[in-house]
Motif scaffolding. Structure first.
Motif, PDB file in Angstrom:
ATOM      1  N   ASN A 110      36.091  39.351  44.028  1.00  0.00           N
ATOM      2  CA  ASN A 110      36.454  40.016  45.285  1.00  0.00           C
ATOM      3  C   ASN A 110      35.807  41.385  45.430  1.00  0.00           C
ATOM      4  O   ASN A 110      35.568  41.854  46.536  1.00  0.00           O
ATOM      5  N   LEU A 111      35.533  42.028  44.288  1.00  0.00           N
ATOM      6  CA  LEU A 111      34.912  43.357  44.286  1.00  0.00           C
ATOM      7  C   LEU A 111      33.588  43.240  43.539  1.00  0.00           C
ATOM      8  O   LEU A 111      33.453  43.685  42.397  1.00  0.00           O
ATOM      9  N   ARG A 112      32.604  42.647  44.175  1.00  0.00           N
ATOM     10  CA  ARG A 112      31.383  42.244  43.482  1.00  0.00           C
ATOM     11  C   ARG A 112      30.567  43.413  42.945  1.00  0.00           C
ATOM     12  O   ARG A 112      29.743  43.234  42.045  1.00  0.00           O
ATOM     13  N   ARG A 113      30.792  44.597  43.468  1.00  0.00           N
ATOM     14  CA  ARG A 113      30.042  45.754  42.976  1.00  0.00           C
ATOM     15  C   ARG A 113      30.739  46.427  41.797  1.00  0.00           C
ATOM     16  O   ARG A 113      30.228  47.406  41.259  1.00  0.00           O
ATOM     17  N   ARG A 114      31.881  45.923  41.421  1.00  0.00           N
ATOM     18  CA  ARG A 114      32.627  46.516  40.318  1.00  0.00           C
ATOM     19  C   ARG A 114      32.418  45.702  39.035  1.00  0.00           C
ATOM     20  O   ARG A 114      32.445  44.469  39.062  1.00  0.00           O
ATOM     21  N   ILE A 185      32.105  46.770  25.014  1.00  0.00           N
ATOM     22  CA  ILE A 185      32.592  47.219  26.313  1.00  0.00           C
ATOM     23  C   ILE A 185      31.587  48.237  26.852  1.00  0.00           C
ATOM     24  O   ILE A 185      31.311  49.257  26.207  1.00  0.00           O
ATOM     25  N   SER A 186      31.028  47.940  28.033  1.00  0.00           N
ATOM     26  CA  SER A 186      29.915  48.737  28.561  1.00  0.00           C
ATOM     27  C   SER A 186      30.257  49.355  29.909  1.00  0.00           C
ATOM     28  O   SER A 186      30.065  48.740  30.953  1.00  0.00           O
ATOM     29  N   GLN A 187      30.825  50.534  29.887  1.00  0.00           N
ATOM     30  CA  GLN A 187      31.113  51.327  31.086  1.00  0.00           C
ATOM     31  C   GLN A 187      31.675  50.497  32.242  1.00  0.00           C
ATOM     32  O   GLN A 187      31.082  50.419  33.320  1.00  0.00           O
ATOM     33  N   PRO A 188      32.828  49.890  32.046  1.00  0.00           N
ATOM     34  CA  PRO A 188      33.429  49.109  33.146  1.00  0.00           C
ATOM     35  C   PRO A 188      33.935  50.017  34.262  1.00  0.00           C
ATOM     36  O   PRO A 188      34.310  51.171  34.024  1.00  0.00           O
ATOM     37  N   ASP A 189      33.924  49.502  35.471  1.00  0.00           N
ATOM     38  CA  ASP A 189      34.608  50.187  36.572  1.00  0.00           C
ATOM     39  C   ASP A 189      36.107  49.914  36.484  1.00  0.00           C
ATOM     40  O   ASP A 189      36.927  50.757  36.856  1.00  0.00           O
ATOM     41  N   ILE A 190      36.431  48.698  36.023  1.00  0.00           N
ATOM     42  CA  ILE A 190      37.823  48.287  35.849  1.00  0.00           C
ATOM     43  C   ILE A 190      37.948  47.657  34.464  1.00  0.00           C
ATOM     44  O   ILE A 190      37.162  46.789  34.095  1.00  0.00           O
ATOM     45  N   LEU A 191      38.932  48.105  33.702  1.00  0.00           N
ATOM     46  CA  LEU A 191      39.199  47.515  32.394  1.00  0.00           C
ATOM     47  C   LEU A 191      40.636  47.020  32.367  1.00  0.00           C
ATOM     48  O   LEU A 191      41.568  47.772  32.668  1.00  0.00           O
ATOM     49  N   ILE A 192      40.813  45.751  31.996  1.00  0.00           N
ATOM     50  CA  ILE A 192      42.143  45.167  31.831  1.00  0.00           C
ATOM     51  C   ILE A 192      42.467  45.163  30.336  1.00  0.00           C
ATOM     52  O   ILE A 192      41.696  44.651  29.530  1.00  0.00           O
TER      53      ILE A 192
END
Length: 307
Positions: A110-114, A185-192
């Protein structure tokens, strides 16, 4: 004080009415591939529960980004938004891993740029040899069985935008940390971040995991229902391990099934139920959203934090 007095109690029917414009961004085949062993979930659940939830998450993320922009304006310089971290807590066998993987897929599509990544805190458990050395092998999953310094340092590094962070890999097949295996883990915009301990407040800590979270979810169910799911999952794992000598469950899969089930029941009573009642359930009120499940893993109620 009632722990849920600061939550809105919302029925499934009311919750699904909050956002009706979404279309599930995955197929039923994909959904069944990402669900955990013995968990149950359908595209109807995605439509009713998880589409409104991802919309709510998006609203929180926009406010989070706006705060960073305004902070930069205040300091008269550009402030790079730190990764948005989502914590997902709950008991063993309650289905939090399915929730985590599903949200990762939905947010990614849904957030393809993230850039959306997910980890489990299992990777920060001490290896079995270390648990034995400390005399706490029978308390695996309890707060003291985690390398909290390593976990907190990792979360701090994520928030500060560090790249190529390596974290240990835990295998449920061998029931231990895998030596020389790491996840990047490489600089995520969102991390769960998923785990039974993500909302806990271990003693003698000056900073807690939840300090790094921007949104948190607790997957909930009645303890007797979770015990039933735990035993059902254990039985399914025995079936999967019958031909694999490297699997932790192999010896139980090829012995007396009755003895194996009795062993699992004793582990539930002595370890998992005690951990649930003492350390996990007390953190439920710290979540932003509680997803309450009933039989067959059906989410019947949602609790949304008021303040």
């Amino acid at each position: 004080m009632d722990e849920r007095s600061n939550f809105y109690q919302i029925s499934r029917e009311e919750w699904q009415s909050f956002y009706r414009n979404g279309v599930p961004p995955l197929t039923d085949i994909e959904l069944q591939q990402i669900k955990s062993v013995n968990d149950k979930i359908s595209l109807q659940d995605v439509q009713d529960i998880y589409i409104p939830l991802t919309h709510l998450l998006h609203l929180y993320m926009k406010e989070y980004e706006s705060l960073h922009i305004n902070q930069g304006l205040f300091m008269q310089r550009f402030v790079q938004p730190a990764p948005f971290i989502i914590g997902i807590a709950g008991s063993v066998a309650v289905g939090k891993s399915t929730t985590s993987r599903l949200l990762q897929m939905m947010l990614s599509r849904n957030l393809r740029r993230r850039h959306v990544q997910m980890i489990t805190t299992d990777g920060f458990l001490y290896p079995t040899d270390e648990l034995k050395r400390r005399g706490i092998l029978d308390r695996k999953g309890f707060p003291e069985s985690y390398d909290m310094d390593k976990l907190l340092n990792f979360l701090n590094s994520v928030k500060n935008g560090e790249d190529n962070l390596k974290i240990p890999v835990y295998s449920h097949e061998v029931y231990d940390i895998m030596p020389d295996e790491f996840e990047t883990i490489s600089q995520p915009d969102i991390l769960i971040v998923e785990g039974i301990n993500v909302l806990q407040l271990p003693e003698n800590q000056q900073i807690y995991m939840s300090d790094f979270f921007d949104f948190s979810i607790f997957v909930d169910a009645e303890p007797e229902q979770i015990e039933k799911w735990y035993l059902e999952r254990f039985t399914s794992l025995l079936d999967l391990a019958k031909e694999d000598k490297t699997n932790y469950y192999y010896k139980y899969a090829n012995g007396s099934r009755e003895e194996a089930i009795n062993f699992a029941r004793s582990i539930w009573n002595k370890v998992n139920q005690k951990n649930l009642e003492t350390f996990i359930l007390p953190t439920r009120s710290r979540a932003d959203v509680i997803l309450h499940k009933t039989k067959d893993h059906v989410i019947d109620e949602i609790y949304l934090r008021k303040f």
